[in-house]
Design an enzyme around this catalytic site. Sequence first.
Site, mmCIF file in Angstrom:
data_model
loop_
_atom_site.group_PDB
_atom_site.id
_atom_site.type_symbol
_atom_site.label_atom_id
_atom_site.label_comp_id
_atom_site.label_asym_id
_atom_site.label_seq_id
_atom_site.Cartn_x
_atom_site.Cartn_y
_atom_site.Cartn_z
ATOM 1 N N ASP A 91 -2.421 0.221 0.651
ATOM 2 C CA ASP A 91 -2.154 1.519 0.027
ATOM 3 C C ASP A 91 -2.931 2.581 0.802
ATOM 4 O OD1 ASP A 91 -0.984 -0.198 -1.811
ATOM 5 O OD2 ASP A 91 -1.839 0.790 -3.575
ATOM 6 N N LYS A 153 3.381 6.357 -3.953
ATOM 7 C CA LYS A 153 2.435 6.117 -5.047
ATOM 8 C C LYS A 153 1.861 7.442 -5.509
ATOM 9 C CE LYS A 153 -2.049 3.780 -5.792
ATOM 10 N NZ LYS A 153 -3.031 2.855 -5.187
ATOM 11 N N LYS A 182 5.193 3.546 -7.212
ATOM 12 C CA LYS A 182 4.006 3.008 -7.883
ATOM 13 C C LYS A 182 3.307 4.133 -8.633
ATOM 14 C CE LYS A 182 -0.473 0.727 -7.124
ATOM 15 N NZ LYS A 182 -1.336 -0.007 -6.169
#
Length: 228
Positions: A91, A153, A182
């Site tokens: 990430d 995300k 996400k």
Amino acid sequence: MELSEILAKCDHTLLGQTATWEDIRQVCDDGMKYHTASVCIPACYVKQAKEYVGDKLPICTVIGFPNGYDTTAAKCFMATDAVDNGADEVDMVINIGWVKEGNYDAVREEISAVKAACKGKLLKVIIETCLLTDEEKIAMCKVVSDSGAEYIKTSTGFSTAGATFHDVELFAGHVAPHVKIKAAGGISSLEDAEKFIQLGASRLGTSRIVKLAKALEAGKTAPNDSSY
């Protein structure tokens, strides 16, 4: 929605600065027990965690975290180092200053470079929605869609706010079909988790859902907190 279905979409997360190996080991144990999508942990513990869990649980880590202003070369090194140490997922935080300047080509090029550095492993792109306007979020949906990354995300969980229903709904309306979503930061109830999923989130970055599962298992009420 069954609790097991929600847990299967959770990146069970511990990214606090004071996290010890014992803390990380407990997160890994929880992830294996409750069959979470992954555990998301600091990069310094990736190798140890991968050796501990083997193939029983994917290991996720973060790079350029939480501010995103590391150089592209540094982010690429961190991504490759993480993958070489056993990370299955990465990430990354974008350069938010570049977004504020409208330098979207640079943001896209950096994401693409980090994706290449991940050697085929999954890349999720954190755009820190609480610091962006809706116009910037929509622009970032296109940037991420064009970058080669698999996920967009919402948040690091370390800024002024975390995931919102509005942002996930906005993402769902503007990302390309191949990009997943996400939601992360401040997801504090099963009801909220289910709604994020219904709005389009495929993953949830949270520690709270496992805490709730443990509390339900023990017949207790979970502590009232909204930690990552």
